[in-house]
Design a protein around this motif. Structure first.
Motif, PDB file in Angstrom:
ATOM      1  N   ARG A  38       0.723  -1.237   0.005  1.00 29.20           N
ATOM      2  CA  ARG A  38       0.084  -0.022   0.009  1.00 29.20           C
ATOM      3  C   ARG A  38       0.837   1.334   0.096  1.00 29.20           C
ATOM      4  O   ARG A  38       0.505   2.388  -0.824  1.00 29.20           O
ATOM      5  N   ILE A  50       2.169   2.251  -3.224  1.00 26.90           N
ATOM      6  CA  ILE A  50       0.754   2.819  -4.263  1.00 26.90           C
ATOM      7  C   ILE A  50       0.432   4.394  -3.575  1.00 26.90           C
ATOM      8  O   ILE A  50       0.545   5.006  -4.484  1.00 26.90           O
ATOM      9  N   CYS A  59      -8.115  -6.905  -3.805  1.00 28.91           N
ATOM     10  CA  CYS A  59      -8.244  -5.340  -3.878  1.00 28.91           C
ATOM     11  C   CYS A  59      -9.613  -5.044  -4.219  1.00 28.91           C
ATOM     12  O   CYS A  59     -10.110  -5.493  -5.319  1.00 28.91           O
ATOM     13  N   ARG A  97     -10.930  -2.485  -5.190  1.00 33.00           N
ATOM     14  CA  ARG A  97     -11.262  -1.482  -6.344  1.00 33.00           C
ATOM     15  C   ARG A  97     -10.542  -1.941  -7.487  1.00 33.00           C
ATOM     16  O   ARG A  97     -10.215  -3.457  -7.417  1.00 33.00           O
TER      17      ARG A  97
HETATM   18  S1  SF4 Z   1      -7.630  -0.135  -2.506  1.00 30.73           S
HETATM   19 FE1  SF4 Z   1      -6.533  -1.947  -3.477  1.00 30.73          FE
HETATM   20  S2  SF4 Z   1      -4.626  -1.113  -3.739  1.00 30.73           S
HETATM   21 FE2  SF4 Z   1      -5.680   0.270  -2.304  1.00 30.73          FE
HETATM   22  S3  SF4 Z   1      -4.972  -0.213  -0.398  1.00 30.73           S
HETATM   23 FE3  SF4 Z   1      -6.994  -1.002  -0.531  1.00 30.73          FE
HETATM   24  S4  SF4 Z   1      -6.350  -3.133  -1.518  1.00 30.73           S
HETATM   25 FE4  SF4 Z   1      -4.531  -2.085  -1.579  1.00 30.73          FE
END
Ligand code: SF4
Ligand code: SF4
Length: 104
Positions: free
Chosen positions: A46, A49, A80, A82
């Motif tokens: 995370r 990202i 995930c 999303r």
């Molecule tokens: S939205 Fe997806 S990429 Fe973002 S923290 Fe949650 S699981 Fe991880």
């Protein structure tokens, strides 16, 4: 201190799909990631990202070694909620790091 690079997301399009903004930082990918506790407790993947989202280009390069610990198991992508596809983003960041090390 890391600087913000507003062009970083655009630069990354050459190496990965442009899905980082889909991430809403829920932490599911970090919870499911099988990597060692040291990285999990430090919010991998995370945090990587998040670096992309805020344009922290130098932070990616400074922490590049963490990217190579990824097993590419795909669990983060599968869980995930999303369409962020964290597994592919990590792969793209590795391509970005390799391209930049070649320039040094
Ligand atoms: S939205 Fe997806 S990429 Fe973002 S923290 Fe949650 S699981 Fe991880
Ligand atoms: S693909 Fe990499 S970052 Fe994602 S869960 Fe597997 S080891 Fe963790």
């Amino acid at each position: 201190m890391s600087t913000v690079n507003l062009d970083f997301a655009e630069e990354l399009k050459a190496f990965s799909q442009d899905t980082a903004l889909e991430c809403f930082n829920c932490g599911t990918c970090t919870a499911i990631c099988p990597l060692g506790q040291d990285l999990v407790s430090d919010n991998f993947p995370r945090r990587m990202i998040r670096y992309v989202q805020v344009g922290a280009r130098e932070s990616i390069l400074e922490n590049a070694n963490e990217l190579w610990k990824c097993l590419h198991c795909g669990l983060c992508t599968h869980t995930c909620p999303r369409q962020a596809d964290p597994g592919e983003l990590i792969l793209g960041l590795k391509r970005f790091v390799i391209a930049n090390f070649r320039k040094v």
